[in-house]
Scaffold this motif. Structure first.
Motif, short mmCIF file in Angstrom:
data_model
loop_
_atom_site.label_atom_id
_atom_site.label_comp_id
_atom_site.label_asym_id
_atom_site.label_seq_id
_atom_site.Cartn_x
_atom_site.Cartn_y
_atom_site.Cartn_z
N ASN A 1 -17.75 29.49 17.60
CA ASN A 1 -17.73 28.83 18.90
C ASN A 1 -18.64 27.62 18.81
O ASN A 1 -19.85 27.71 18.98
CB ASN A 1 -18.17 29.79 20.01
CG ASN A 1 -17.97 29.20 21.38
OD1 ASN A 1 -17.69 28.02 21.54
ND2 ASN A 1 -18.13 30.02 22.40
N LYS A 2 -18.03 26.46 18.53
CA LYS A 2 -18.77 25.23 18.30
C LYS A 2 -19.36 24.69 19.61
O LYS A 2 -18.65 24.44 20.56
CB LYS A 2 -17.85 24.16 17.69
CG LYS A 2 -18.60 22.89 17.29
CD LYS A 2 -17.65 21.80 16.89
CE LYS A 2 -17.19 20.96 18.04
NZ LYS A 2 -18.23 20.25 18.80
N PRO A 3 -20.67 24.50 19.64
CA PRO A 3 -21.27 23.89 20.83
C PRO A 3 -20.99 22.39 20.90
O PRO A 3 -20.64 21.75 19.91
CB PRO A 3 -22.78 24.11 20.63
CG PRO A 3 -22.90 25.15 19.57
CD PRO A 3 -21.67 25.00 18.71
N TYR A 4 -21.18 21.84 22.08
CA TYR A 4 -21.09 20.40 22.31
C TYR A 4 -22.07 19.69 21.37
O TYR A 4 -23.20 20.14 21.17
CB TYR A 4 -21.45 20.10 23.77
CG TYR A 4 -21.38 18.64 24.13
CD1 TYR A 4 -20.20 18.08 24.59
CD2 TYR A 4 -22.51 17.83 24.03
CE1 TYR A 4 -20.14 16.73 24.93
CE2 TYR A 4 -22.45 16.48 24.37
CZ TYR A 4 -21.26 15.95 24.82
OH TYR A 4 -21.20 14.62 25.15
N GLU B 1 -15.86 21.41 22.64
CA GLU B 1 -16.49 22.70 22.38
C GLU B 1 -15.42 23.71 22.02
O GLU B 1 -14.24 23.48 22.23
CB GLU B 1 -17.20 23.20 23.64
CG GLU B 1 -18.17 22.22 24.25
CD GLU B 1 -18.52 22.59 25.68
OE1 GLU B 1 -19.25 23.59 25.87
OE2 GLU B 1 -18.05 21.90 26.61
N TRP C 1 -20.22 29.14 29.76
CA TRP C 1 -21.60 28.76 29.54
C TRP C 1 -21.83 27.35 30.06
O TRP C 1 -20.91 26.54 30.13
CB TRP C 1 -21.92 28.84 28.04
CG TRP C 1 -20.98 27.99 27.23
CD1 TRP C 1 -21.13 26.68 26.89
CD2 TRP C 1 -19.71 28.37 26.70
NE1 TRP C 1 -20.05 26.23 26.18
CE2 TRP C 1 -19.16 27.26 26.06
CE3 TRP C 1 -18.98 29.57 26.70
CZ2 TRP C 1 -17.92 27.29 25.41
CZ3 TRP C 1 -17.75 29.60 26.06
CH2 TRP C 1 -17.24 28.47 25.43
N ARG D 1 -22.78 23.49 29.92
CA ARG D 1 -22.75 22.50 28.85
C ARG D 1 -24.02 21.68 28.90
O ARG D 1 -24.49 21.31 29.97
CB ARG D 1 -21.54 21.57 28.99
CG ARG D 1 -21.35 20.77 27.68
CD ARG D 1 -20.29 19.75 27.79
NE ARG D 1 -20.90 18.52 28.35
CZ ARG D 1 -20.24 17.39 28.45
NH1 ARG D 1 -18.99 17.30 28.10
NH2 ARG D 1 -20.84 16.33 28.94
N PRO E 1 -21.67 30.33 22.48
CA PRO E 1 -21.76 29.05 21.80
C PRO E 1 -22.77 29.12 20.65
O PRO E 1 -23.87 29.63 20.82
CB PRO E 1 -22.23 28.08 22.88
CG PRO E 1 -21.84 28.74 24.16
CD PRO E 1 -21.93 30.21 23.91
N GLY E 2 -22.36 28.63 19.48
CA GLY E 2 -23.20 28.69 18.29
C GLY E 2 -23.06 29.99 17.52
O GLY E 2 -23.55 30.11 16.41
#
Length: 181
Positions: free
Chosen positions: A8-11, A46, A114, A116, A172-173
């Protein structure tokens, strides 16, 4: 046996292991050697990125000829009309090509979403709307260009799924490692 990472790639993270000035890369999150992304997401998008240690699997995931659908949650500026939604479903002209037909539906804002960082800009007098958009191709910045082409710029873009793989229950991450056959 192939291995697959659902990340899950974060911004703000770039989809490569080599860092570039001003960007965090995949190496800040994934320390397993021998994995490569099967496709990419822009730094300002994301969500789901699949990584694998198998070149054949990487090709099957990222090559458009296999028609693996990619499903996005898209926050757009304004409230799309029925006409705009029909255009997305038929395909729209973006730069010098016409996109393949998409599946496009209005959706409620995801409840388990989540925050951003940085937050999406807020305009007091302009509402935003969430769409679920599924496409079978993946040209550069395609979803953003599609929503802009029908008059509704993308504010936030989250890839929720690629085929049957999703980011459900992945923060995320965070990432999950799967063994595939």
């Amino acid at each position: 046996m192939s291995r697959l990472i659902l990340f899950n790639k974060p911004y703000g993270v770039i989809c490569q292991f080599t860092a570039e000035l001003g960007h965090v890369s995949l190496k800040n999150y994934i320390s397993l050697p021998g994995f490569y992304p099967a496709g990419r997401l822009d730094a300002d998008s994301e969500g789901l990125v699949l990584l694998t240690d198998d070149g054949d699997l990487q090709n099957k995931i990222s090559n458009p000829k296999y028609k693996l659908p990619k499903t996005y949650w898209v926050q757009v500026e304004g409230v799309p009309t029925q006409t705009a939604m029909k255009k997305l479903c038929r395909g729209v002209t973006v730069k010098n090509y016409i996109t393949l037909p998409a599946k496009a539906n209005l959706m409620n804002e995801p409840t388990d979403l989540w925050p951003r960082i940085p937050p999406v800009r807020f305009r007091k007098h302009i509402p935003t709307t969430w769409l679920q958009l599924s496409i079978n191709e993946g040209k550069n910045r395609q979803v953003r260009r599609m929503t802009a082409a029908v008059g509704y710029p993308t504010l936030r873009l989250i890839r929720f799924a690629i085929g049957d793989y999703t980011i459900a229950d992945i923060a995320p991450g965070g990432w999950h490692l799967l063994n595939t056959t």
